[in-house]
Write a protein that holds these residues in place. Structure first.
Motif, PDB file in Angstrom:
ATOM      1  N   THR A 123       0.828  -1.208   0.000  1.00 22.57           N
ATOM      2  CA  THR A 123       0.000   0.000   0.000  1.00 22.57           C
ATOM      3  C   THR A 123       0.856   1.249   0.000  1.00 22.57           C
ATOM      4  O   THR A 123       0.616   2.196  -0.768  1.00 22.57           O
ATOM      5  CB  THR A 123      -0.939   0.002   1.228  1.00 22.57           C
ATOM      6  N   GLN A 124       1.900   1.274   0.847  1.00 21.07           N
ATOM      7  CA  GLN A 124       2.776   2.452   0.908  1.00 21.07           C
ATOM      8  C   GLN A 124       3.527   2.657  -0.399  1.00 21.07           C
ATOM      9  O   GLN A 124       3.784   3.798  -0.804  1.00 21.07           O
ATOM     10  CB  GLN A 124       3.753   2.327   2.078  1.00 21.07           C
ATOM     11  N   ALA A 125       3.855   1.538  -1.072  1.00 20.85           N
ATOM     12  CA  ALA A 125       4.569   1.630  -2.354  1.00 20.85           C
ATOM     13  C   ALA A 125       3.626   1.933  -3.517  1.00 20.85           C
ATOM     14  O   ALA A 125       4.082   2.165  -4.645  1.00 20.85           O
ATOM     15  CB  ALA A 125       5.314   0.323  -2.622  1.00 20.85           C
ATOM     16  N   GLY A 126       2.314   1.904  -3.246  1.00 22.52           N
ATOM     17  CA  GLY A 126       1.340   2.215  -4.283  1.00 22.52           C
ATOM     18  C   GLY A 126       1.124   1.114  -5.297  1.00 22.52           C
ATOM     19  O   GLY A 126       0.736   1.378  -6.440  1.00 22.52           O
ATOM     20  N   VAL A 127       1.364  -0.145  -4.887  1.00 25.60           N
ATOM     21  CA  VAL A 127       1.241  -1.268  -5.835  1.00 25.60           C
ATOM     22  C   VAL A 127       0.301  -2.350  -5.300  1.00 25.60           C
ATOM     23  O   VAL A 127       0.388  -3.503  -5.699  1.00 25.60           O
ATOM     24  CB  VAL A 127       2.630  -1.890  -6.133  1.00 25.60           C
ATOM     25  N   ARG A 128      -0.589  -1.963  -4.422  1.00 28.12           N
ATOM     26  CA  ARG A 128      -1.466  -2.956  -3.789  1.00 28.12           C
ATOM     27  C   ARG A 128      -2.287  -3.760  -4.810  1.00 28.12           C
ATOM     28  O   ARG A 128      -2.352  -4.980  -4.734  1.00 28.12           O
ATOM     29  CB  ARG A 128      -2.405  -2.243  -2.804  1.00 28.12           C
ATOM     30  N   ASP A 129      -2.895  -3.082  -5.770  1.00 36.78           N
ATOM     31  CA  ASP A 129      -3.722  -3.788  -6.751  1.00 36.78           C
ATOM     32  C   ASP A 129      -2.881  -4.706  -7.625  1.00 36.78           C
ATOM     33  O   ASP A 129      -3.278  -5.843  -7.922  1.00 36.78           O
ATOM     34  CB  ASP A 129      -4.473  -2.774  -7.636  1.00 36.78           C
ATOM     35  N   GLU A 130      -1.704  -4.211  -8.024  1.00 37.48           N
ATOM     36  CA  GLU A 130      -0.816  -5.031  -8.857  1.00 37.48           C
ATOM     37  C   GLU A 130      -0.368  -6.277  -8.099  1.00 37.48           C
ATOM     38  O   GLU A 130      -0.318  -7.384  -8.651  1.00 37.48           O
ATOM     39  CB  GLU A 130       0.393  -4.207  -9.293  1.00 37.48           C
ATOM     40  N   ALA A 131      -0.027  -6.115  -6.827  1.00 34.48           N
ATOM     41  CA  ALA A 131       0.394  -7.257  -6.009  1.00 34.48           C
ATOM     42  C   ALA A 131      -0.723  -8.285  -5.894  1.00 34.48           C
ATOM     43  O   ALA A 131      -0.482  -9.496  -5.984  1.00 34.48           O
ATOM     44  CB  ALA A 131       0.826  -6.778  -4.624  1.00 34.48           C
ATOM     45  N   GLN A 132      -1.934  -7.817  -5.697  1.00 39.96           N
ATOM     46  CA  GLN A 132      -3.060  -8.732  -5.556  1.00 39.96           C
ATOM     47  C   GLN A 132      -3.275  -9.542  -6.830  1.00 39.96           C
ATOM     48  O   GLN A 132      -3.620 -10.727  -6.775  1.00 39.96           O
ATOM     49  CB  GLN A 132      -4.335  -7.959  -5.206  1.00 39.96           C
ATOM     50  N   ARG A 133      -3.028  -8.914  -7.982  1.00 33.51           N
ATOM     51  CA  ARG A 133      -3.167  -9.637  -9.252  1.00 33.51           C
ATOM     52  C   ARG A 133      -2.092 -10.705  -9.419  1.00 33.51           C
ATOM     53  O   ARG A 133      -2.281 -11.672 -10.168  1.00 33.51           O
ATOM     54  CB  ARG A 133      -3.106  -8.647 -10.424  1.00 33.51           C
ATOM     55  N   LEU A 134      -0.951 -10.526  -8.724  1.00 35.10           N
ATOM     56  CA  LEU A 134       0.146 -11.497  -8.823  1.00 35.10           C
ATOM     57  C   LEU A 134      -0.003 -12.658  -7.842  1.00 35.10           C
ATOM     58  O   LEU A 134       0.784 -13.608  -7.877  1.00 35.10           O
ATOM     59  CB  LEU A 134       1.482 -10.796  -8.560  1.00 35.10           C
ATOM     60  N   CYS A 135      -0.969 -12.569  -6.969  1.00 34.41           N
ATOM     61  CA  CYS A 135      -1.142 -13.559  -5.908  1.00 34.41           C
ATOM     62  C   CYS A 135      -1.219 -14.986  -6.455  1.00 34.41           C
ATOM     63  O   CYS A 135      -0.790 -15.936  -5.812  1.00 34.41           O
ATOM     64  CB  CYS A 135      -2.415 -13.233  -5.120  1.00 34.41           C
ATOM     65  N   HIS A 136      -1.737 -15.117  -7.678  1.00 36.15           N
ATOM     66  CA  HIS A 136      -1.957 -16.454  -8.238  1.00 36.15           C
ATOM     67  C   HIS A 136      -0.654 -17.200  -8.539  1.00 36.15           C
ATOM     68  O   HIS A 136      -0.669 -18.421  -8.712  1.00 36.15           O
ATOM     69  CB  HIS A 136      -2.784 -16.354  -9.523  1.00 36.15           C
ATOM     70  N   VAL A 137       0.480 -16.467  -8.627  1.00 34.60           N
ATOM     71  CA  VAL A 137       1.745 -17.144  -8.947  1.00 34.60           C
ATOM     72  C   VAL A 137       2.280 -17.940  -7.754  1.00 34.60           C
ATOM     73  O   VAL A 137       3.142 -18.812  -7.917  1.00 34.60           O
ATOM     74  CB  VAL A 137       2.819 -16.144  -9.427  1.00 34.60           C
ATOM     75  N   ILE A 138       1.778 -17.639  -6.559  1.00 35.94           N
ATOM     76  CA  ILE A 138       2.226 -18.352  -5.362  1.00 35.94           C
ATOM     77  C   ILE A 138       1.397 -19.619  -5.211  1.00 35.94           C
ATOM     78  O   ILE A 138       0.181 -19.569  -5.075  1.00 35.94           O
ATOM     79  CB  ILE A 138       2.090 -17.490  -4.099  1.00 35.94           C
ATOM     80  N   SER A 139       2.078 -20.756  -5.249  1.00 38.13           N
ATOM     81  CA  SER A 139       1.397 -22.045  -5.199  1.00 38.13           C
ATOM     82  C   SER A 139       1.688 -22.746  -3.870  1.00 38.13           C
ATOM     83  O   SER A 139       2.723 -22.509  -3.238  1.00 38.13           O
ATOM     84  CB  SER A 139       1.869 -22.930  -6.357  1.00 38.13           C
ATOM     85  N   SER A 140       0.789 -23.617  -3.461  1.00 32.99           N
ATOM     86  CA  SER A 140       1.024 -24.425  -2.260  1.00 32.99           C
ATOM     87  C   SER A 140       1.582 -25.797  -2.635  1.00 32.99           C
ATOM     88  O   SER A 140       1.747 -26.663  -1.774  1.00 32.99           O
ATOM     89  CB  SER A 140      -0.280 -24.584  -1.472  1.00 32.99           C
ATOM     90  N   THR A 141       1.890 -25.986  -3.920  1.00 35.88           N
ATOM     91  CA  THR A 141       2.474 -27.248  -4.386  1.00 35.88           C
ATOM     92  C   THR A 141       3.680 -26.946  -5.272  1.00 35.88           C
ATOM     93  O   THR A 141       3.856 -25.825  -5.759  1.00 35.88           O
ATOM     94  CB  THR A 141       1.462 -28.075  -5.190  1.00 35.88           C
ATOM     95  N   ILE A 142       4.499 -27.979  -5.499  1.00 34.21           N
ATOM     96  CA  ILE A 142       5.662 -27.863  -6.380  1.00 34.21           C
ATOM     97  C   ILE A 142       5.202 -28.269  -7.784  1.00 34.21           C
ATOM     98  O   ILE A 142       5.050 -29.452  -8.082  1.00 34.21           O
ATOM     99  CB  ILE A 142       6.821 -28.754  -5.907  1.00 34.21           C
ATOM    100  N   LYS A 143       4.977 -27.290  -8.628  1.00 30.78           N
ATOM    101  CA  LYS A 143       4.449 -27.548  -9.964  1.00 30.78           C
ATOM    102  C   LYS A 143       5.497 -28.215 -10.852  1.00 30.78           C
ATOM    103  O   LYS A 143       6.702 -28.166 -10.561  1.00 30.78           O
ATOM    104  CB  LYS A 143       3.957 -26.240 -10.579  1.00 30.78           C
ATOM    105  N   PRO A 144       5.071 -28.847 -11.960  1.00 29.49           N
ATOM    106  CA  PRO A 144       6.023 -29.550 -12.842  1.00 29.49           C
ATOM    107  C   PRO A 144       7.199 -28.687 -13.298  1.00 29.49           C
ATOM    108  O   PRO A 144       8.333 -29.172 -13.368  1.00 29.49           O
ATOM    109  CB  PRO A 144       5.138 -29.957 -14.024  1.00 29.49           C
ATOM    110  N   SER A 145       6.968 -27.397 -13.594  1.00 28.56           N
ATOM    111  CA  SER A 145       8.068 -26.531 -14.026  1.00 28.56           C
ATOM    112  C   SER A 145       9.099 -26.358 -12.920  1.00 28.56           C
ATOM    113  O   SER A 145      10.321 -26.300 -13.180  1.00 28.56           O
ATOM    114  CB  SER A 145       7.531 -25.163 -14.456  1.00 28.56           C
ATOM    115  N   ALA A 146       8.638 -26.288 -11.663  1.00 29.31           N
ATOM    116  CA  ALA A 146       9.546 -26.175 -10.519  1.00 29.31           C
ATOM    117  C   ALA A 146      10.284 -27.492 -10.287  1.00 29.31           C
ATOM    118  O   ALA A 146      11.476 -27.498  -9.960  1.00 29.31           O
ATOM    119  CB  ALA A 146       8.777 -25.769  -9.272  1.00 29.31           C
ATOM    120  N   GLN A 147       9.594 -28.595 -10.459  1.00 31.27           N
ATOM    121  CA  GLN A 147      10.232 -29.905 -10.297  1.00 31.27           C
ATOM    122  C   GLN A 147      11.344 -30.089 -11.322  1.00 31.27           C
ATOM    123  O   GLN A 147      12.442 -30.576 -11.004  1.00 31.27           O
ATOM    124  CB  GLN A 147       9.186 -31.015 -10.434  1.00 31.27           C
ATOM    125  N   GLU A 148      11.079 -29.674 -12.550  1.00 30.70           N
ATOM    126  CA  GLU A 148      12.079 -29.787 -13.607  1.00 30.70           C
ATOM    127  C   GLU A 148      13.284 -28.902 -13.309  1.00 30.70           C
ATOM    128  O   GLU A 148      14.440 -29.303 -13.522  1.00 30.70           O
ATOM    129  CB  GLU A 148      11.449 -29.391 -14.946  1.00 30.70           C
TER     130      GLU A 148
END
Length: 298
Positions: free
Chosen positions: A12-37
């Motif tokens: 919020t202080q950096a003025g990127v709150r909305d942008e950060a929220q849109r990036l939330c989907h990149v954080i996974s609770s599993t190790i995806k195939p690309s990460a495993q590779e």
């Protein structure tokens, strides 16, 4: 995945709150195939752990390609014999929160993995809570030169409360370091920082100042620091295999006048040093410098 209050405050202080929220989907609770590779070829990781006194440490972990082994999409195993003089083993016995940054310096790729660890003398098992790739910004290219296990000198540790003149010169000439942070509820995190040599300013034997450049705008590190200022820094002597670990407290600086002293700085961090651990011959790998990141400011 959602952000904790500290991360939201900084976004919020950096003025990127909305942008950060849109990036939330990149954080996974599993190790995806690309990460495993990615993990099956890597030899370098940095771990963030917390000691019995609440101090945060960043530690170097290295091994053969794929030493960070994926067991399944939720669990991995780090096949490494931990150096007894590094605090990571004892820390994990006290607090099982771990943050991992697995980084490929040659190809400028990095993967963050945060979770809970179970440690023994032969390996560390980690149950993943967060996994996500970061962008390649500010990573200097380095190539693994050779494995020198046969000629590795004796591992020695030197503990101080302040930086020696040699330590200060090491830091002043560095183009890369790693930062560990910790949130009491969300856990530990390890991150990379890079720039041209001199981007970390040595104020005196107990204080450093370094810039924060434009990044992914999620602010996991800074969000943790706002809640808990305790942090750890790791500097690696890539040519010799030595490490310099600092633990202390970090303060985020937003003052525009001070920012002007550092090219490209969006924010600054003042780091007050409480303990210094230098380990000679901390690992058997050596890296040859390739090139600086084309996006390094200044």
């Amino acid at each position: 995945m959602s952000f904790h209050d500290g991360e939201i405050t900084v976004q919020t202080q950096a003025g990127v709150r909305d942008e950060a929220q849109r990036l939330c989907h990149v954080i996974s609770s599993t190790i995806k195939p690309s990460a495993q590779e990615f993990l099956c070829t890597q030899q370098l990781a940095v771990a963030s752990t917390v000691d019995v006194n609440g101090k945060v440490w960043a530690s170097l972990l290295t091994g053969q390609p794929g030493f960070v082994q994926v067991l399944n999409e939720q669990n991995l195993q780090i096949n490494v014999t931990l150096i007894h003089i590094d605090p990571v083993h004892h820390n994990l016995q006290n607090n099982n929160d771990i943050g991992l940054l697995v980084i490929d310096l040659t190809n400028r790729r990095r993967l963050r993995l945060n979770g809970k660890a179970e440690v023994n003398h032969e390996n560390v098992k980690v149950q993943i809570q967060q996994a996500f790739f970061n962008c390649p910004k500010y990573i200097q290219v380095r190539h693994i030169e050779k494995t020198v296990t046969d000629s590795l000198g004796k591992t020695e540790a030197f503990i101080r409360d302040t930086l020696s003149d040699t330590n200060q010169l090491w830091i002043a000439q560095s183009d890369t370091f790693f930062i560990a942070s910790y949130h009491p509820e969300s856990g530990a995190d390890a991150s990379h920082r890079g720039g041209f040599p001199g981007f970390v300013q040595v104020v005196n034997s107990n204080k450093l100042v370094f810039p924060d450049y434009s990044g992914n705008n999620m602010f996991q590190t800074f969000g943790n620091l706002i809640v808990n200022p305790k942090a750890g820094l790791l500097f690696i002597d890539f040519a010799q295999g030595h490490t310099l670990q600092l633990t202390g407290k970090a303060k985020v600086i937003w003052d525009a006048e001070r920012l002007s002293e550092f090219a490209g700085a969006q924010r600054l961090v003042e780091f007050d040093i409480e303990q210094v651990l230098k380990i000679r011959n901390a690992c058997s790998l050596r890296w040859q410098f390739g090139e600086y990141s084309p996006v390094n400011p200044g």
